[in-house]
Scaffold this active site. Sequence first.
Site, PDB file in Angstrom:
ATOM      1  N   CYS A 135      20.120   3.672 -80.518  1.00 48.94           N
ATOM      2  CA  CYS A 135      19.095   2.934 -80.646  1.00 48.94           C
ATOM      3  C   CYS A 135      18.009   1.509 -79.859  1.00 48.94           C
ATOM      4  O   CYS A 135      16.919   3.030 -79.597  1.00 48.94           O
ATOM      5  CB  CYS A 135      20.282   1.267 -81.514  1.00 48.94           C
ATOM      6  SG  CYS A 135      19.147   0.134 -82.730  1.00 48.94           S
ATOM      7  N   GLU A 170      24.461   6.134 -85.414  1.00 48.52           N
ATOM      8  CA  GLU A 170      25.412   4.639 -84.519  1.00 48.52           C
ATOM      9  C   GLU A 170      26.186   4.767 -85.864  1.00 48.52           C
ATOM     10  O   GLU A 170      26.000   3.691 -86.731  1.00 48.52           O
ATOM     11  CB  GLU A 170      24.514   4.407 -84.285  1.00 48.52           C
ATOM     12  CG  GLU A 170      25.103   3.126 -83.471  1.00 48.52           C
ATOM     13  CD  GLU A 170      23.333   1.697 -83.589  1.00 48.52           C
ATOM     14  OE1 GLU A 170      24.128   0.392 -82.811  1.00 48.52           O
ATOM     15  OE2 GLU A 170      22.544   1.874 -83.822  1.00 48.52           O
ATOM     16  N   LYS A 220      26.982   1.938 -74.714  1.00 51.12           N
ATOM     17  CA  LYS A 220      26.001   1.538 -74.988  1.00 51.12           C
ATOM     18  C   LYS A 220      25.452   0.471 -73.751  1.00 51.12           C
ATOM     19  O   LYS A 220      25.885  -0.147 -73.646  1.00 51.12           O
ATOM     20  CB  LYS A 220      25.170   0.821 -75.785  1.00 51.12           C
ATOM     21  CG  LYS A 220      24.124   0.703 -75.984  1.00 51.12           C
ATOM     22  CD  LYS A 220      23.759  -0.324 -77.627  1.00 51.12           C
ATOM     23  CE  LYS A 220      22.059  -0.550 -78.240  1.00 51.12           C
ATOM     24  NZ  LYS A 220      21.449  -0.902 -79.438  1.00 51.12           N
TER      25      LYS A 220
END
Length: 538
Positions: free
Chosen positions: A408, A283, A356
């Site tokens: 995440c 990430e 995301k």
Amino acid sequence: MFKSFLPKCKRNISDKTLWLSFIAGLNLVFSYAPFSFWWISFISLTLWFVHLEKLCQKKQVNTTRLLTKHSFIFGFGWFASGISWVHVSIAEFGGMPLFASLFLMLLLCLYLALFPTLAGYLTAKIANSTTKTQQACSKLNLWLLPSTWLLTEYLRGVVLTGFPWLSLGYGQISGPLAPLAPIIGELGITFCLLIFCVALSKLILKSHIKQAGIASLSICIITLFSHQQTWVSPTGKTIKTALIQGNIEQSIKWQPEQQWPTMLKYLDLTRLNYDAQLIIWPESAIPAIETMSTTQEFLDMANQSAALNNATIITGILNYNFETKEYFNSLIVLGKKHHADINGDYYYGNNNRYDKNHLLPIGEFVPFGDLLRPIAPLFNLPQSSFSRGSYVQDNLQANDLNILPLICFEIAFPEQLAANFYNDSDILLTVSNDAWFGNSHGPHQHMEIARMRALEFGRPLLRSTNTGVTAVTDHLGVITKQIPQFEQAVLTTEIQLVSGQTPYSQYGRYPIWFIGFLLIFINIVHNKAQNRTSLNTL
């Protein structure tokens, strides 16, 4: 003076009994990674249920008040020990005094404890609603708790964007109930665990022996059946992958002078592993905005370099959309989209990317930002003003592979994964930067959650991180290779691709919801039948 306000039917219970509930919740942390003593959950929950049953054995007990209070104390102990790692990020990067960070942790634990509290309250209320007298002083019916727990765990995953961390089923990823995950998912494992522990408590107390025997035997038979099932099968195709762990310190990661050294470090480590067809960077591995000219210069170089070596790179990056004036936490694909391609397929604005969707509160967006940001650095962290990507997005195309990405925190939400899962999805991918949480339980619990997703959906999973835990799991959720935390390293391995679908990937949580509500219905009908029998006897 407070005692005068309590109902007359309330038993005078010593505060020492609350400590037993607190310790039962506190001990649950040992069932999760990095300890992974799955049997702790069975012992803690069973003994807690025995404790509750014994408190209610005497007459004149307000079961609603008792179960609500003890569920809250249990939940507080559960989360106080289980998510203590959150304190690391608040203390080290939040810029707040120690007492302030501890106070915020206290508030978070108290908030999360409300959900098991609600489960206890609903259990007692539903039980009381089926009694003819509607009195508070009724018998404890723990058979209802697994069903109410399902509801409150669902709420914990959606209220205030959701925080479904430490769900009981995750602690069973290495236990005997794990094979249930491809059928009913992690939440279903939680349900079965609670049913089994309630049954054990009944057997210990020699109460409702017939029902307890049927319940425990049913769980054992279902588990044995699931052990024998094969839901997906190998395709015979393997893919070589390389996961790059840069080990960039969080304190320097976003310093402008570190941008080029960081990007070149990842590219240099990649060049040594171009024999891999699929290369994953973590990430925000590229600590720069994608649209910047210097960033585009680097991306063009990496794109052509990967294509010349018949490889594909997937990397985390930050994007700024000039049209909407929004920032996104993204994944992009460099190099070959298809193996037959000659040149790299990356260009800015292409659709082979992922933005995301499920953002982390405070870390990636700040609710009531105008009020909170001036208070402390915790509410004004770097890159804490992201916008959400779409809930459903196409799988990434990389060297003829269909890769389902999550960034995440998103790996903790199986519904989001299910919404983006297709029969031709080859690999699950999750990237993260757990440097925020240092050498704590957090990264290990994060990896444990990722393992559960691999098992639920029957696909191999890659987890690439900045400082660890970087690992690869097979379609059974078993870690096949892992590299040490806090080291610059590259994980290389062969992945066996599979085909087929698990029941959970097709039907999700609907079966366990049906079973949960059916259990409530059966309990209500049974209790009303008992009430009629009692009245007829009178």
